[in-house]
Design an enzyme around this catalytic site. Structure first.
Site, mmCIF file in Angstrom:
data_model
loop_
_atom_site.group_PDB
_atom_site.id
_atom_site.type_symbol
_atom_site.label_atom_id
_atom_site.label_comp_id
_atom_site.label_asym_id
_atom_site.label_seq_id
_atom_site.Cartn_x
_atom_site.Cartn_y
_atom_site.Cartn_z
ATOM 1 C CD GLN A 40 -37.862 -33.686 17.651
ATOM 2 O OE1 GLN A 40 -38.365 -33.840 18.755
ATOM 3 N NE2 GLN A 40 -37.681 -32.506 17.111
ATOM 4 C CE1 TYR A 218 -24.775 -18.580 2.563
ATOM 5 C CE2 TYR A 218 -24.819 -16.518 3.763
ATOM 6 C CZ TYR A 218 -25.078 -17.877 3.702
ATOM 7 O OH TYR A 218 -25.640 -18.515 4.775
ATOM 8 C CG ASP A 296 -28.453 -24.056 18.106
ATOM 9 O OD1 ASP A 296 -27.307 -23.560 18.079
ATOM 10 O OD2 ASP A 296 -29.350 -23.737 17.300
HETATM 11 C C1 LIG Z 1 -31.133 -17.193 10.196
HETATM 12 C C2 LIG Z 1 -30.057 -18.081 10.703
HETATM 13 C C3 LIG Z 1 -28.841 -18.119 10.027
HETATM 14 C C4 LIG Z 1 -27.810 -18.919 10.491
HETATM 15 N N1 LIG Z 1 -26.620 -18.903 9.826
HETATM 16 C C5 LIG Z 1 -25.592 -19.634 10.313
HETATM 17 C C6 LIG Z 1 -24.325 -19.628 9.644
HETATM 18 O O1 LIG Z 1 -24.143 -18.994 8.598
HETATM 19 N N2 LIG Z 1 -23.312 -20.356 10.190
HETATM 20 C C7 LIG Z 1 -23.487 -21.077 11.352
HETATM 21 O O2 LIG Z 1 -22.529 -21.689 11.803
HETATM 22 N N3 LIG Z 1 -24.673 -21.112 11.994
HETATM 23 C C8 LIG Z 1 -25.726 -20.414 11.511
HETATM 24 N N4 LIG Z 1 -26.937 -20.476 12.146
HETATM 25 C C9 LIG Z 1 -27.072 -21.276 13.384
HETATM 26 C C10 LIG Z 1 -27.252 -22.753 13.109
HETATM 27 O O3 LIG Z 1 -28.345 -22.938 12.253
HETATM 28 C C11 LIG Z 1 -27.482 -23.533 14.402
HETATM 29 O O4 LIG Z 1 -26.612 -23.092 15.408
HETATM 30 C C12 LIG Z 1 -27.229 -25.035 14.165
HETATM 31 O O5 LIG Z 1 -28.113 -25.541 13.221
HETATM 32 C C13 LIG Z 1 -27.349 -25.830 15.472
HETATM 33 O O6 LIG Z 1 -27.160 -27.195 15.184
HETATM 34 P P1 LIG Z 1 -27.520 -28.300 16.247
HETATM 35 O O7 LIG Z 1 -27.167 -29.606 15.609
HETATM 36 O O8 LIG Z 1 -26.908 -27.956 17.555
HETATM 37 O O9 LIG Z 1 -29.091 -28.186 16.485
HETATM 38 P P2 LIG Z 1 -30.360 -28.389 15.457
HETATM 39 O O10 LIG Z 1 -29.913 -28.035 14.095
HETATM 40 O O11 LIG Z 1 -31.448 -27.669 16.093
HETATM 41 O O12 LIG Z 1 -30.578 -29.965 15.512
HETATM 42 C C14 LIG Z 1 -31.214 -30.583 16.600
HETATM 43 C C15 LIG Z 1 -31.740 -31.949 16.155
HETATM 44 O O13 LIG Z 1 -32.263 -32.616 17.294
HETATM 45 C C16 LIG Z 1 -33.542 -33.146 17.004
HETATM 46 N N5 LIG Z 1 -34.268 -33.204 18.287
HETATM 47 C C17 LIG Z 1 -34.759 -32.153 18.996
HETATM 48 N N6 LIG Z 1 -35.326 -32.581 20.132
HETATM 49 C C18 LIG Z 1 -35.193 -33.941 20.132
HETATM 50 C C19 LIG Z 1 -35.583 -34.959 21.059
HETATM 51 N N7 LIG Z 1 -36.221 -34.667 22.210
HETATM 52 N N8 LIG Z 1 -35.295 -36.260 20.771
HETATM 53 C C20 LIG Z 1 -34.644 -36.572 19.603
HETATM 54 N N9 LIG Z 1 -34.262 -35.634 18.687
HETATM 55 C C21 LIG Z 1 -34.533 -34.344 18.963
HETATM 56 C C22 LIG Z 1 -34.129 -32.181 15.996
HETATM 57 O O14 LIG Z 1 -35.170 -32.775 15.235
HETATM 58 C C23 LIG Z 1 -32.889 -31.848 15.150
HETATM 59 O O15 LIG Z 1 -32.699 -32.805 14.131
HETATM 60 C C24 LIG Z 1 -27.998 -19.712 11.668
HETATM 61 C C25 LIG Z 1 -29.237 -19.719 12.323
HETATM 62 C C26 LIG Z 1 -30.268 -18.914 11.830
HETATM 63 C C27 LIG Z 1 -31.592 -18.933 12.548
#
Ligand SMILES: Cc1cc2nc3c(=O)[nH]c(=O)nc-3n(C[C@H](O)[C@H](O)[C@H](O)COP(=O)(O)OP(=O)(O)OC[C@H]3O[C@@H](n4cnc5c(N)ncnc54)[C@H](O)[C@@H]3O)c2cc1C
Length: 396
Positions: A40, A218, A296
């Protein structure tokens, strides 16, 4: 929107170019499966924050050929240390470094999210990434799916992988559930390492545990920056967005009576971001027909095992393995069902562990906390992490 097609073979569409979506593209490429990823955002960018990459995920990235670029930007901490909030007493120390790499054949790393994201983006085949493409709906047919986008366009795919995060549009067609606020917010910030030379020169993952709060520190970005994560209880979250600019004065005040080492780190911050922590209950299924979810979108979890992104990377590897033998659209549902079965069991355990840690990390001083501290002293052997770090996601 440009249409590159996928050549012969399955037409695979990934929605979301976060860490999970980009790893899926790279893992499918390794198996010779071409896919298109729809993001997006108009520009690829990641928030400025750190990430711990455990061997269960770094091993996947190594096998995708990314060991060398990762090594250039990551830090390999010597150990994880847990300390008491007021006295700084060491509660537990688990060796990482060589010991971890020997045991799990992959390193424990800390990285800047933007560095990892950039490395993954460069591993995507040219022309596969479609920016400014917000998916609004997925409509299922007998032989595939139709993706609809906010600009009115649509695309057909044999498989759609929702990697679109906790607010997933792809998941919305699978369940009518809602995210759950945890009652906790985190302040995250990065400090130039020159201000905190001990954290640069002696890299560790350091956690301080206290009543209702904990603070994690870290180094990242080749030890040029120090990542700081401080949690705070907050009964309600009133903001429209779950992320906001935070006030460093608030987080310093909340930790004012903590150990001098914690205060030193918080005093070094110029600015902080603020995140309201949400997760969702596990789903009974992530897959329907030709549609599935990962990361996620599938299993948003609290960050108290530092595994959200690690699990997204594992999902991507497992999904690519399940899809790799499939050449006919008619075989897709069976392959996705296999992925669903294997990964829901695994991530369910991690998700539950993260929820358990929420309470465990924040115990008030007292008998329960003393019992926890005794357990932390006992559980420092890396063998206690075999179930988590020793998992081979490609072996599904
Ligand atoms: C404080 C904190 C610390 C963390 N520390 C860690 C850690 O140390 N180690 C670890 O493994 N995890 C950690 N996490 C968790 C980690 O950040 C997430 O689990 C991870 O980023 C999930 O990745 P993802 O690709 O599933 O989703 P996201 O990173 O949410 O990516 C989703 C993507 O989809 C896009 N998108 C959304 N809706 C649409 C749509 N309708 N159409 C097209 N595109 C869309 C978004 O723009 C985004 O680019 C932490 C989280 C937090 C909040």
């Amino acid at each position: 929107m440009s249409s590159t097609g996928n050549g012969p073979g399955l037409r695979v569409a990934v929605v979301g170019a976060g860490i999970g979506g980009l790893t899926a593209v790279a893992a499918l490429k390794r198996h010779g499966v071409r896919c298109d990823v729809y993001e997006q955002a108009e520009h690829l960018r990641e928030v400025g924050a750190g990430l711990q990459l455990a061997p269960n995920a770094s091993g996947v990235l190594h096998r995708l050929g990314l060991a060398e670029p990762l090594r250039r930007v990551a830090v390999r901490p010597a150990a994880v240390e847990m300390r008491r909030w007021d006295t700084g007493t060491l509660l537990g120390r688990t060796e990482l470094g060589d010991a971890c790499e020997r045991r799990f054949a992959a390193p424990y790393l800390t990285v800047h999210r933007a560095d990892l994201h950039r490395i993954l983006a460069t591993a995507c085949p040219e022309g596969s990434l479609h920016l400014g493409s917000r998916c609004t709906e997925v409509v299922e047919h007998d032989e595939g799916v139709q993706l609809r986008f906010a600009d009115g366009s649509s695309r057909h795919a044999d498989v759609v992988i929702g990697a679109d995060g906790i607010h997933s549009a792809v998941r919305a067609g699978l369940a009518a559930d809602a995210p759950r606020y945890s009652g906790t917010v985190v302040y995250r910030g990065l400090v130039p390492a020159d201000r905190l030379p001990r954290h640069r020169d002696d890299p560790h993952v350091r956690l301080w545990l206290g009543p209702g709060k904990h603070c994690v520190v870290y180094p990242v970005a080749g030890s040029s920056l120090v990542n700081v994560v401080a949690t705070l209880p907050a009964r309600e979250w009133a903001g429209e967005s779950w992320t906001a600019r935070g006030d460093v004065a608030d987080v310093r005040a909340a930790y004012a009576d903590w150990h001098a080492d914690v205060r030193e780190v918080l005093d070094a911050l110029d600015e902080v971001g603020l995140w309201a922590l949400h997760d969702r209950d596990p789903l009974p299924s992530w897959t329907r027909g030709h549609r599935t979810v990962l990361g996620d979108a599938a299993h948003p979890m609290l960050p108290f095992l530092a595994q959200g992104a690690n699990q997204a990377i594992e999902d991507a590897a497992a999904l690519a393995t399940c899809l790799s033998p499939v050449s006919e659209p008619a075989s897709v549902p069976e392959a996705l069902a296999r992925y669903d079965e294997v990964r829901r069991a695994r991530t369910g355990r991690v998700h539950a562990g993260a929820r358990r840690n929420h309470g465990m990390l924040h115990l008030p001083d007292g008998s329960e906390q003393r019992r926890r501290d005794a357990e932390l002293r006992e559980a420092t052997d890396l063998a206690t992490q075999d179930w988590l770090y020793g998992y081979d996601a490609f072996a599904v």
